[in-house]
Design an enzyme around this catalytic site. Structure first.
Site, PDB file in Angstrom:
ATOM      1  N   ASP A  38      17.338  -6.862 -36.663  1.00  0.00           N
ATOM      2  CA  ASP A  38      17.644  -7.863 -37.668  1.00  0.00           C
ATOM      3  C   ASP A  38      16.596  -8.975 -37.695  1.00  0.00           C
ATOM      4  O   ASP A  38      16.554  -9.822 -36.807  1.00  0.00           O
ATOM      5  CB  ASP A  38      19.025  -8.457 -37.369  1.00  0.00           C
ATOM      6  CG  ASP A  38      19.531  -9.375 -38.469  1.00  0.00           C
ATOM      7  OD1 ASP A  38      18.787  -9.595 -39.441  1.00  0.00           O
ATOM      8  OD2 ASP A  38      20.663  -9.851 -38.359  1.00  0.00           O
ATOM      9  N   ASP A  86      14.636 -10.191 -45.142  1.00  0.00           N
ATOM     10  CA  ASP A  86      15.778 -10.041 -44.237  1.00  0.00           C
ATOM     11  C   ASP A  86      16.252  -8.594 -44.153  1.00  0.00           C
ATOM     12  O   ASP A  86      16.746  -8.043 -45.132  1.00  0.00           O
ATOM     13  CB  ASP A  86      16.917 -10.932 -44.728  1.00  0.00           C
ATOM     14  CG  ASP A  86      18.154 -10.823 -43.866  1.00  0.00           C
ATOM     15  OD1 ASP A  86      18.007 -10.775 -42.641  1.00  0.00           O
ATOM     16  OD2 ASP A  86      19.263 -10.779 -44.425  1.00  0.00           O
TER      17      ASP A  86
END
Length: 416
Positions: free
Chosen positions: A291, A90
């Site tokens: 992201d 992430d």
């Protein structure tokens, strides 16, 4: 003394030679699909010590993932001897979090857990701001709370060896001693590995920085490649760039604000025409966050609603659409270059003749006009993240057939 200097020079020469030959560590991403597409929302950004505007941004991501979650997870090794865990990779969070064997929660028991006694190199750490000091007892340890979209986890700190394939480092991370059933009990992964620049409690918790300091990887970079179709290849490479994954030259953009991988967006386009979306925000324009933990494109509510209308979604993100109906391209001017998404990149069509746009309007994040460039953008473009230069490289992604990975591989599975 001369002999010692000679040995040091030889050692440095060997390290430089290894760096020049090392192609990097490539982690192959595989796909699997879940039925609970609209229920499994995970907020990976909302850590205890964030300021309020970061918390708002995390809620923004949580809302998106509750609608259409897509998460990639794969294996890493922790401890001596190494124990395998599956984690989400992430770019929107900054540290490693794993379930602890001391956790009695139902969610913890459903996954592989970290047990300090099983690792000869594990060191319990008392406080986040003192990451090198061994805790005198479990009672002499700080706790941290990790807030998620549908629940939370509580953890303590530990120091141990962490490996991604052949790349290893000794670093601090969070072992979660409590986990709520939602969303942890039903998920297929064990923990989360943050790849952000500087969002961890202390530099010693940033696995990415520690990894590049302690290995012979050639460069302090990592790259993300995601295929457009569900069956296409996808991968993350640490330490090098793979030109065969690019269909154009890299366009380098400076990070505009450290923390997240945040860059400036000069304008947004529809079918190549500028919308003037970012004019009202002055010299800083719009801000974009790359992201890997977000399944949608997101932005300020009034801006995204206007874009949706321009993209022929005049009443929200869903509409009826017959086969053959065409939609415009959506583009972003970034540092003097236009990056465009085809309609099939930013929307989905269902067999029932419905269309759904992968855009989500959100409220004020406190960070200015933030646009989150999630999976729709990352599927279309090959992205490079340079920690030392504090830059992001963007190139058109080459859509190719399966090819054998050239470096160490760890299987990952995205979850939709």
């Amino acid at each position: 003394m001369k002999v010692m200097k000679l040995l040091v020079c030889l050692l440095l020469a060997v390290v430089d030679a290894l760096r020049s030959r090392n192609p990097g560590v490539t982690i192959s991403l595989k796909r699997s699909e879940r039925a609970k597409v609209r229920k499994d929302g995970l907020d990976l950004l909302s850590l205890k010590h964030r300021v309020e505007h970061d918390v708002v941004l995390s809620r923004m991501r949580a809302q998106a993932q509750q609608v259409h979650a897509l998460q990639y997870y794969g294996e890493l090794q922790v401890g001596t001897p190494p124990h395998v865990f599956s984690v989400i990779f992430d770019t929107g969070s900054g540290q490693l979090m794993l379930p602890s064997a001391r956790c009695d929660s139902k969610a913890c028991k459903a996954h592989r857990a970290f047990l300090q006694q099983n690792s000869s190199t594990a060191v319990p750490i008392g406080w986040a701001d003192d990451p090198f000091t061994r805790a005198r007892s479990d009672l002499d340890r700080d706790t941290t709370v990790v807030n998620f979209a549908a629940g939370e986890a509580v953890g303590q700190f530990v120091r141990d060896k962490v490996c991604l394939g052949s790349a290893c480092a000794v670093a601090d991370f969070v072992e979660m001693t409590e986990e709520s059933d939602e969303p942890f009990a039903a998920v297929e992964w064990d923990g989360v590995l943050g790849l952000a620049q500087s969002l961890s409690d202390h530099p010693e918790f940033n696995i990415l920085h520690k990894m590049f300091q302690g290995t012979v990887l050639k460069k302090p970079i990592f790259t993300v490649y995601l295929g457009r179709r569900f069956e296409d290849e996808a991968e993350i490479t640490f330490g090098s760039i793979r030109p065969e994954r690019m269909a154009s030259n890299l366009h380098w953009v400076n990070v505009s604000q450290e923390g997240y991988w945040q860059i400036q967006i000069d304008d947004v386009t529809i079918d190549g025409k500028r919308t003037g979306t970012c004019k009202k925000y002055g010299a800083k324009g719009c801000q974009g966050v790359l992201d890997t933990g977000s399944s949608l494109l997101m932005g300020p509510k009034h801006d995204v609603n206007a874009l949706l209308a321009g993209l022929n979604f005049k009443e929200g993100t869903e509409r009826a659409c017959k086969p053959g109906v065409t939609f415009p391209k959506l583009g972003f001017w970034i540092s003097g270059k236009l990056f465009e998404l085809d309609a099939d990149d930013w929307m989905d069509r269902s067999p029932e003749a419905n269309c759904w746009a992968h855009l989500m309007p959100v409220g004020d994040t406190g960070r200015g006009a933030i646009f989150v460039l999630g999976m729709p953008f990352l599927r279309a473009f090959y992205t490079v993240y340079d920690l030392k230069a504090k830059q992001v490289g963007i190139a058109a992604a080459r859509q190719s057939k399966k090819e054998k990975a050239l470096a160490t591989e760890v299987n990952l599975v995205p979850r939709k």
